[in-house]
Design a protein around this motif. Structure first.
Motif, PDB file in Angstrom:
ATOM      1  N   ALA A 185       0.823  -1.216   0.000  1.00  0.00           N
ATOM      2  CA  ALA A 185       0.000   0.000   0.000  1.00  0.00           C
ATOM      3  C   ALA A 185       0.851   1.257   0.000  1.00  0.00           C
ATOM      4  O   ALA A 185       1.916   1.298   0.624  1.00  0.00           O
ATOM      5  N   PHE A 186       0.355   2.288  -0.691  1.00  0.00           N
ATOM      6  CA  PHE A 186       1.036   3.578  -0.641  1.00  0.00           C
ATOM      7  C   PHE A 186       0.116   4.742  -0.279  1.00  0.00           C
ATOM      8  O   PHE A 186       0.567   5.861  -0.087  1.00  0.00           O
ATOM      9  N   LYS A 187      -1.163   4.487  -0.176  1.00  0.00           N
ATOM     10  CA  LYS A 187      -2.081   5.543   0.269  1.00  0.00           C
ATOM     11  C   LYS A 187      -2.937   5.004   1.422  1.00  0.00           C
ATOM     12  O   LYS A 187      -3.276   3.819   1.444  1.00  0.00           O
ATOM     13  N   ALA A 188      -3.260   5.881   2.351  1.00  0.00           N
ATOM     14  CA  ALA A 188      -4.163   5.508   3.436  1.00  0.00           C
ATOM     15  C   ALA A 188      -5.113   6.673   3.690  1.00  0.00           C
ATOM     16  O   ALA A 188      -4.675   7.828   3.779  1.00  0.00           O
ATOM     17  N   ASN A 189      -6.380   6.380   3.767  1.00  0.00           N
ATOM     18  CA  ASN A 189      -7.410   7.421   3.933  1.00  0.00           C
ATOM     19  C   ASN A 189      -7.273   8.497   2.860  1.00  0.00           C
ATOM     20  O   ASN A 189      -7.475   9.677   3.115  1.00  0.00           O
ATOM     21  N   GLY A 190      -6.885   8.105   1.669  1.00  0.00           N
ATOM     22  CA  GLY A 190      -6.840   9.029   0.542  1.00  0.00           C
ATOM     23  C   GLY A 190      -5.524   9.744   0.362  1.00  0.00           C
ATOM     24  O   GLY A 190      -5.224  10.214  -0.732  1.00  0.00           O
ATOM     25  N   GLU A 191      -4.727   9.847   1.408  1.00  0.00           N
ATOM     26  CA  GLU A 191      -3.473  10.598   1.306  1.00  0.00           C
ATOM     27  C   GLU A 191      -2.302   9.629   1.329  1.00  0.00           C
ATOM     28  O   GLU A 191      -2.457   8.449   1.654  1.00  0.00           O
ATOM     29  N   GLU A 198       5.059   8.052   9.991  1.00  0.00           N
ATOM     30  CA  GLU A 198       5.011   7.100  11.101  1.00  0.00           C
ATOM     31  C   GLU A 198       4.303   5.800  10.735  1.00  0.00           C
ATOM     32  O   GLU A 198       4.336   4.848  11.507  1.00  0.00           O
ATOM     33  N   HIS A 199       3.644   5.793   9.570  1.00  0.00           N
ATOM     34  CA  HIS A 199       2.971   4.570   9.143  1.00  0.00           C
ATOM     35  C   HIS A 199       3.664   3.915   7.942  1.00  0.00           C
ATOM     36  O   HIS A 199       3.085   3.067   7.279  1.00  0.00           O
ATOM     37  N   GLY A 200       4.896   4.363   7.655  1.00  0.00           N
ATOM     38  CA  GLY A 200       5.707   3.643   6.680  1.00  0.00           C
ATOM     39  C   GLY A 200       5.910   4.317   5.333  1.00  0.00           C
ATOM     40  O   GLY A 200       6.274   3.638   4.377  1.00  0.00           O
ATOM     41  N   TYR A 201       5.674   5.621   5.233  1.00  0.00           N
ATOM     42  CA  TYR A 201       5.867   6.330   3.958  1.00  0.00           C
ATOM     43  C   TYR A 201       7.176   5.918   3.306  1.00  0.00           C
ATOM     44  O   TYR A 201       8.187   5.906   3.980  1.00  0.00           O
ATOM     45  N   PRO A 202       7.236   5.623   2.037  1.00  0.00           N
ATOM     46  CA  PRO A 202       6.122   5.732   1.097  1.00  0.00           C
ATOM     47  C   PRO A 202       5.321   4.432   0.896  1.00  0.00           C
ATOM     48  O   PRO A 202       4.275   4.488   0.278  1.00  0.00           O
ATOM     49  N   VAL A 203       5.786   3.303   1.415  1.00  0.00           N
ATOM     50  CA  VAL A 203       5.130   2.026   1.098  1.00  0.00           C
ATOM     51  C   VAL A 203       5.145   1.101   2.309  1.00  0.00           C
ATOM     52  O   VAL A 203       6.200   0.914   2.931  1.00  0.00           O
ATOM     53  N   ARG A 204       3.999   0.542   2.643  1.00  0.00           N
ATOM     54  CA  ARG A 204       3.948  -0.450   3.706  1.00  0.00           C
ATOM     55  C   ARG A 204       3.171  -1.680   3.240  1.00  0.00           C
ATOM     56  O   ARG A 204       2.417  -1.615   2.263  1.00  0.00           O
ATOM     57  N   LEU A 205       3.351  -2.762   3.979  1.00  0.00           N
ATOM     58  CA  LEU A 205       2.606  -3.972   3.697  1.00  0.00           C
ATOM     59  C   LEU A 205       1.309  -3.956   4.508  1.00  0.00           C
ATOM     60  O   LEU A 205       1.303  -3.547   5.679  1.00  0.00           O
ATOM     61  N   VAL A 206       0.227  -4.380   3.892  1.00  0.00           N
ATOM     62  CA  VAL A 206      -1.060  -4.530   4.579  1.00  0.00           C
ATOM     63  C   VAL A 206      -1.387  -6.024   4.606  1.00  0.00           C
ATOM     64  O   VAL A 206      -1.381  -6.686   3.564  1.00  0.00           O
ATOM     65  N   VAL A 207      -1.599  -6.540   5.804  1.00  0.00           N
ATOM     66  CA  VAL A 207      -1.852  -7.977   5.997  1.00  0.00           C
ATOM     67  C   VAL A 207      -3.189  -8.119   6.726  1.00  0.00           C
ATOM     68  O   VAL A 207      -3.236  -8.244   7.947  1.00  0.00           O
ATOM     69  N   PRO A 208      -4.296  -8.083   5.993  1.00  0.00           N
ATOM     70  CA  PRO A 208      -5.623  -7.956   6.622  1.00  0.00           C
ATOM     71  C   PRO A 208      -5.896  -9.022   7.690  1.00  0.00           C
ATOM     72  O   PRO A 208      -5.660 -10.211   7.463  1.00  0.00           O
ATOM     73  N   GLY A 209      -6.354  -8.556   8.847  1.00  0.00           N
ATOM     74  CA  GLY A 209      -6.775  -9.454   9.907  1.00  0.00           C
ATOM     75  C   GLY A 209      -5.661 -10.025  10.764  1.00  0.00           C
ATOM     76  O   GLY A 209      -5.930 -10.641  11.780  1.00  0.00           O
ATOM     77  N   TRP A 210      -4.420  -9.840  10.332  1.00  0.00           N
ATOM     78  CA  TRP A 210      -3.287 -10.407  11.063  1.00  0.00           C
ATOM     79  C   TRP A 210      -2.580  -9.331  11.874  1.00  0.00           C
ATOM     80  O   TRP A 210      -2.699  -8.151  11.603  1.00  0.00           O
ATOM     81  N   GLU A 211      -1.800  -9.777  12.874  1.00  0.00           N
ATOM     82  CA  GLU A 211      -1.205  -8.856  13.839  1.00  0.00           C
ATOM     83  C   GLU A 211      -0.346  -7.784  13.170  1.00  0.00           C
ATOM     84  O   GLU A 211       0.317  -8.029  12.160  1.00  0.00           O
ATOM     85  N   GLY A 212      -0.376  -6.596  13.762  1.00  0.00           N
ATOM     86  CA  GLY A 212       0.240  -5.410  13.164  1.00  0.00           C
ATOM     87  C   GLY A 212       1.725  -5.548  12.893  1.00  0.00           C
ATOM     88  O   GLY A 212       2.251  -4.924  11.979  1.00  0.00           O
ATOM     89  N   ASN A 213       2.426  -6.364  13.672  1.00  0.00           N
ATOM     90  CA  ASN A 213       3.868  -6.506  13.491  1.00  0.00           C
ATOM     91  C   ASN A 213       4.237  -7.025  12.102  1.00  0.00           C
ATOM     92  O   ASN A 213       5.355  -6.846  11.625  1.00  0.00           O
ATOM     93  N   LEU A 214       3.272  -7.689  11.435  1.00  0.00           N
ATOM     94  CA  LEU A 214       3.525  -8.206  10.090  1.00  0.00           C
ATOM     95  C   LEU A 214       3.356  -7.142   9.007  1.00  0.00           C
ATOM     96  O   LEU A 214       3.740  -7.360   7.856  1.00  0.00           O
ATOM     97  N   TRP A 215       2.746  -6.013   9.373  1.00  0.00           N
ATOM     98  CA  TRP A 215       2.451  -4.961   8.397  1.00  0.00           C
ATOM     99  C   TRP A 215       3.712  -4.113   8.187  1.00  0.00           C
ATOM    100  O   TRP A 215       3.751  -2.950   8.585  1.00  0.00           O
ATOM    101  N   ILE A 216       4.719  -4.696   7.549  1.00  0.00           N
ATOM    102  CA  ILE A 216       6.045  -4.074   7.479  1.00  0.00           C
ATOM    103  C   ILE A 216       5.973  -2.664   6.877  1.00  0.00           C
ATOM    104  O   ILE A 216       5.432  -2.459   5.787  1.00  0.00           O
TER     105      ILE A 216
END
Lengths: 390, 308
Positions: free
Chosen positions: A195-201, A206-224
């Motif tokens: 993912a590169f956008k969240a809530n439209g922006e 602090e959430h991983g700009y410019p790119v983070r992994l989204v792992v739906p339903g699984w613990e946040g530590n995996l969302w690199i």
């Protein structure tokens, strides 16, 4: 009330003079009166704020989307600044073509979007041995819920071509911690997103700009966050984050590993210790959030008498899979003490357990994955406290 | 169908980033290190947070001890008592440590530090040498202490039943209050009311310069803490640095060079030190190349001065 309200009968400054011009805050901030609605840290939890966590002010929010500016942060070596031109994503390992993508490359792949909650596995972890922190922000605030846009992970993997021996992925970030984690290929090909956008922006720093992994339903530590490398491997790397941390120790000293899924959970966000009832008896909106890593929330029940009797709350909208659901219970408060609880159910039929039911199976040393039912004791004066009950 | 986006990853690029080590040792580079040199490296690079004997300081992780505590209340989870694979230790030290200076350790140094942590857990003798060749012979005590997530068998059937709605229990008593622990942080708004910030008499230097210094201090933060609640880390706390004798911060393990320097942190000394830390005071521990711009140095000093 003694006579007419001067706020109505007298012309107020804001009704006479002009307000701010359009360009005063080109990228907006909340009005100053909301300055208490902020992420908060619990300093005794960690050695240093650079490797720490803070908490979303869920007690003060409504609806389901978490504004990025107050969505909790968890860093292992601090939030880094990584510019788009400097961004590289490598896919290597058991692939036909090891590849490097730039940020601009990622924007050329077909996109998808999805609303998902991201919950730290340690959310409510301080409550295993009993009621500790006063406020839903602190007991349940290691969570946020955003609308993401990005590229399906399976699309990027197909570009590299997975070899038959490839069964797992190892994903890591560009920060000093790298926070590497192993993910079974099955999940990666199912619903993970780069993912590169969240809530439209754009993602916040602090959430991983410019790119983070989204792992739906699984613990946040995996969302690199600051995702820089995806390696296709024959097995799990068993990194620090998936062995020494994010494993759940049971009463007998044996620990569960690979406890990735976040089970169904809910909490009453108001009234709660940070949101006392100030209006006395009469109509009272009881509200909260529910979510499940195994699908959609189908029902939330609320009790005002410590779980003796329950009423089914109103869902603001049909539950979406692996996303937060808002519930409201329109209550007529008699001004007597309440023991407020909420209980979530998801589409698998799973019913959120009591804390004691969890402890019976796991003991008190799990640290992670505490999804037990929360109790707020609301006193006659409207103040509330985090308690445990029989 | 591939879209043909991206480019091929070059072998040098893969080698630079693909440094993870698997449980069977796959990915380990050639090399070796002994306990004694590991101890020296540990004192120098790790002990500021993890303690001289890997026992952990403050809230920083303990790396040794905790044997036979996993089935007790509040188990002590260390490398020795908990970590199932030695590869995890080597990988993490090599990739992410020291905190604030990741990836400075060579493979030999990493083998040596790993050997010392094993020694501090009584898992090897003092003359032990760890290398890529004997790596897989080390069995971690808690290797058998893990099971794969069994919630689908042990929990989901129990927690999947039509829930009770009416008269679900006879009575309810409160058994525990969070207020007893009293560990919830104070609301900042409340604190402001009870603890008004006192105004200092002495005029502070240019606020813009201080703000610029604060930004520049981001580089220093990797090792140094400053401000309220600051603690010694890889580097000492820097509150009240101006006018202080060098090497005198309580609880910080200084290099002999710093202790014996006999200098006071005047602006003049700070200027010289920040410009060239190793040149100004050879043998000191600060592995930072120095600040090039004299304007930046003035800003950092202004910021330090503003942190009494």
């Amino acid at each position: 009330q003694d006579g007419p309200d001067p706020l109505i009968t007298e012309v107020q400054d804001w009704a006479r003079y002009t307000g701010a011009g359009v360009d005063e805050t080109p990228y907006g901030l909340p009005i100053r009166f909301e300055s208490d609605v902020i992420r908060r840290n619990v300093p005794w939890l960690t050695a240093d704020p650079i490797s720490s966590i803070n908490f979303t002010p869920i007690h003060a929010l409504d609806g389901t989307i978490t504004p990025a500016g107050c969505a909790f942060e968890r860093h292992h070596s601090g939030a880094i600044e990584l510019a788009k031109p400097d961004y590289r994503l490598m896919i290597n390992g058991l692939v036909d073509r090891p590849l490097v993508f730039t940020y601009a490359d990622l924007e050329r792949f077909p996109r998808q979007s999805g609303v998902y909650f991201c919950e730290c596995a340690a959310n409510s972890g301080m409550e295993w041995a009993g009621a500790q922190l006063n406020g839903s922000q602190f007991t349940h605030g290691m969570i946020h819920n955003m609308e993401y846009v990005g590229v399906p992970l399976k699309t990027l993997l197909a570009e590299a071509g997975i070899r038959p021996e490839g069964k797992w992925l190892y994903v890591e970030g560009a920060d000093a911690s790298s926070n590497g984690r192993s993910i079974p290929l099955e999940k990666a090909l199912d619903d993970c997103m780069v993912a590169f956008k969240a809530n439209g922006e754009a993602l916040r720093k602090e959430h991983g700009y410019p790119v983070r992994l989204v792992v739906p339903g699984w613990e946040g530590n995996l969302w690199i966050k600051w995702l820089r490398r995806i390696e296709v491997t024959p097995g799990p790397v068993e990194s620090r984050e998936e062995t020494s941390k994010y494993t759940d120790t049971l009463d007998n000293g044996i620990s569960r590993k690979w406890t990735w899924v976040m089970d169904a959970k809910s909490v009453v966000t108001a009234p709660s210790p940070q949101v006392p009832v100030r209006h006395g008896k009469g109509p009272l909106v009881i509200t909260g959030l529910a979510w499940s890593g195994r699908g959609a929330i189908t029902r939330v029940d609320v009790s005002t008498d410590g779980g003796r009797n329950w009423r089914t709350a109103r869902l603001a909208a049909l539950g979406q899979r692996m996303a937060m659901t808002r519930f409201w219970l329109d209550h007529l408060w008699d001004g007597e003490e309440m023991l407020l609880q909420s209980r979530a159910m998801d589409e698998t039929g799973y019913v959120q357990p009591t804390k004691d039911a969890l402890r019976e199976i796991r003991g008190e040393n799990s640290v992670y994955h505490n999804n037990g039912i929360q109790t707020w004791w609301v006193r006659k004066d409207g103040s509330a406290e985090n308690v445990e009950i029989s | 169908e591939p879209l043909g986006l991206g480019r091929e990853a070059l072998p040098e690029e893969i080698a630079a980033w693909d440094v993870d080590v698997m449980p069977d040792g796959t990915g380990l580079p050639e090399g070796s290190g002994d306990v004694a040199s590991g101890e020296g490296l540990f004192q120098e690079k790790c002990a500021a947070c993890h303690g001289d004997f890997a026992e952990g300081l403050d809230n920083w992780p303990a790396l040794a001890g905790g044997e036979d505590t996993l089935d007790h209340k509040d188990p002590v989870k260390t490398v020795g008592s908990y970590w199932p694979h030695l590869s995890t230790l080597w990988d993490y030290v090599h990739r992410s440590m020291p905190f604030g200076q990741a990836q400075i350790l060579t493979p030999d140094e990493t083998y040596a530090i790993t050997a010392y942590i094993l020694y501090s857990n009584y898992l090897v003798d003092e003359d032990f040498v760890l290398s890529d060749r004997n790596f897989s012979e080390i069995e971690m005590p808690n290797a058998g202490g893990f099971i794969v997530d069994d919630r689908p068998e042990t929990e989901y059937p129990v927690f999947t039943a039509e829930p009770c709605m009416r008269d679900c229990k006879e009575s309810v008593e409160i058994t525990m209050h969070a207020s007893v622990f009293d560990v919830t942080p104070t609301d900042p708004a409340d604190k402001d009311k009870t603890d008004p910030v006192s105004k200092t008499e002495e005029p502070l230097p240019d606020p813009e310069l201080i703000a610029a210094g604060e930004k520049l201090f981001a580089k220093c933060k990797a090792c140094h803490m400053i401000g309220e609640g600051a603690k010694n880390r890889v580097g000492p706390v820097l509150n009240g640095t101006l006018g202080r004798e060098a090497g005198t911060r309580d609880g910080y393990k200084y290099s002999p060079a710093m202790i014996e320097s006999g200098i006071t942190w005047t602006e003049e000394n700070l200027r010289a030190f920040l410009a060239d830390p190793k040149g100004f005071l050879p043998g000191n521990k600060m592995s930072f190349p120095g600040v090039k711009s004299s304007g930046d140095i003035e800003a950092i000093i202004a910021y330090l001065r503003a942190q009494p």
